[in-house]
Design a protein around this motif. Structure first.
Motif, PDB file in Angstrom:
ATOM      1  N   VAL A 132       6.002  22.356   0.618  1.00 16.27           N
ATOM      2  CA  VAL A 132       5.995  23.713   1.167  1.00 16.27           C
ATOM      3  C   VAL A 132       4.691  24.429   0.825  1.00 16.27           C
ATOM      4  CG1 VAL A 132       7.099  25.985   1.052  1.00 16.27           C
ATOM      5  CG2 VAL A 132       8.502  23.930   1.233  1.00 16.27           C
ATOM      6  N   ARG A 136       2.237  25.993   3.588  1.00 13.70           N
ATOM      7  CA  ARG A 136       1.786  27.388   3.607  1.00 13.70           C
ATOM      8  C   ARG A 136       0.263  27.476   3.644  1.00 13.70           C
ATOM      9  NH1 ARG A 136       6.232  29.030  -0.571  1.00 13.70           N
ATOM     10  NH2 ARG A 136       7.835  29.866   0.810  1.00 13.70           N
ATOM     11  N   SER A 147       4.734  33.300   9.068  1.00 15.00           N
ATOM     12  CA  SER A 147       5.880  32.587   9.649  1.00 15.00           C
ATOM     13  C   SER A 147       6.559  31.678   8.635  1.00 15.00           C
ATOM     14  CB  SER A 147       5.444  31.761  10.867  1.00 15.00           C
ATOM     15  OG  SER A 147       4.511  30.765  10.500  1.00 15.00           O
ATOM     16  N   VAL A 148       5.905  31.430   7.500  1.00 16.07           N
ATOM     17  CA  VAL A 148       6.514  30.601   6.448  1.00 16.07           C
ATOM     18  C   VAL A 148       6.559  31.349   5.116  1.00 16.07           C
ATOM     19  CG1 VAL A 148       6.006  28.341   7.456  1.00 16.07           C
ATOM     20  CG2 VAL A 148       4.256  29.496   6.090  1.00 16.07           C
ATOM     21  N   LYS A 149       6.658  32.668   5.181  1.00 12.52           N
ATOM     22  CA  LYS A 149       6.766  33.439   3.941  1.00 12.52           C
ATOM     23  C   LYS A 149       8.148  33.222   3.323  1.00 12.52           C
ATOM     24  CE  LYS A 149       8.202  37.659   6.349  1.00 12.52           C
ATOM     25  NZ  LYS A 149       7.865  39.076   6.613  1.00 12.52           N
ATOM     26  N   SER A 217      16.359  25.056   2.243  1.00 13.60           N
ATOM     27  CA  SER A 217      15.395  26.150   2.403  1.00 13.60           C
ATOM     28  C   SER A 217      14.041  25.615   2.851  1.00 13.60           C
ATOM     29  CB  SER A 217      15.252  26.933   1.096  1.00 13.60           C
ATOM     30  OG  SER A 217      14.721  26.120   0.073  1.00 13.60           O
ATOM     31  N   TYR A 221      11.444  26.383   6.526  1.00  9.70           N
ATOM     32  CA  TYR A 221      10.007  26.618   6.668  1.00  9.70           C
ATOM     33  C   TYR A 221       9.369  25.626   7.639  1.00  9.70           C
ATOM     34  CZ  TYR A 221      10.752  29.325   2.398  1.00  9.70           C
ATOM     35  OH  TYR A 221      11.207  30.224   1.470  1.00  9.70           O
TER      36      TYR A 221
END
Length: 234
Positions: A132, A136, A147-149, A217, A221
């Motif tokens: 992840v 990011r 968009s991937v916060k 989760s 993302y």
């Protein structure tokens, strides 16, 4: 004056001074969020040194307290930064890094202590964090970092992992990973005979649960980034 300087460093949307800020106006309160982040970084080598070198009979409890207090600062520095509407570029960079370093250090320490039972969820959690973080960074290079916060599931994962590690770190070495139903706490069983094995079982269950949430989760993302990754963005 120092009081006016401290107040002027707050953001335009900062909340009015509370009891402590009003009582001690000369304290540079605007530096507190970053100081909490720095303290969390210092707690990492402190945890490692205590974990391996301490000869105290309460070694496990103290290790757990070090990790728990560091985990609380993770929430507190973000809360204060939002409340006071302040953000420094270095603090914004260091905060998530400190979190990941703290959690990964605890996972590695417990993996060395308990072996594959902790190694499996640890590998899942660490692999997800690396993947992840890389996602990011790549999305930021495309101007799509928002968009991937961090989302709600990510926050649940972090909280569950920190609680699980706090619990497992607190369990005495003599308990190990064995858990026998007959050792459950009873009116006559006492805490040491029943409480610690039960607590260990709870902590390990929560650690495996957090590893599952870690995967779900993380998938959120990657699904959000899929159009950019596949070159299908409109």
């Amino acid at each position: 004056t120092s009081a006016s300087v401290s107040t002027s460093m707050m953001g335009p949307n900062a909340s009015p001074p509370g009891f402590l800020r009003s009582l001690f106006p000369s304290i540079p309160w605007h530096t507190l969020p970053n100081l909490l982040t720095y303290a969390r970084c210092i707690a990492i080598p402190a945890l490692v040194l205590h974990f391996y070198l301490s000869t105290s009979s309460n070694t496990n409890i103290i290790s757990s307290l070090i990790f728990a207090i560091a985990s609380i600062t993770d929430y507190l520095d973000g809360y204060l930064a939002r409340r006071w509407d302040i953000c420094s570029p270095f603090g914004a960079f260091l905060d998530p890094v400190a979190d990941k370093l703290m959690v990964s250090t605890a996972l590695i320490l417990l993996t060395g202590k308990y072996g594959y039972v902790v190694a499996v969820p640890s590998a899942v959690i660490l692999a997800r964090e690396i993947a992840v973080s890389a996602l990011r960074e790549w999305m930021a290079s495309k101007g799509k970092r928002d968009s991937v916060k961090v989302g709600f599931q990510g926050k649940v994962k972090t909280a569950a992992t920190m609680v699980a590690l706090t619990i497992v770190l607190s369990v005495p070495d003599s308990v190990g990973l064995s858990w026998v139903p007959s050792q459950l706490v009873s009116l006559t069983g006492g805490w040491l005979s029943g409480g610690w094995p039960l607590l260990m079982n709870l902590g390990m269950s929560l650690l495996f649960l957090s590893s599952f949430v870690t995967v779900t989760s993380g998938s959120v993302y990657f699904r959000a980034a899929a159009p950019v990754l596949m070159g299908k963005e409109d």
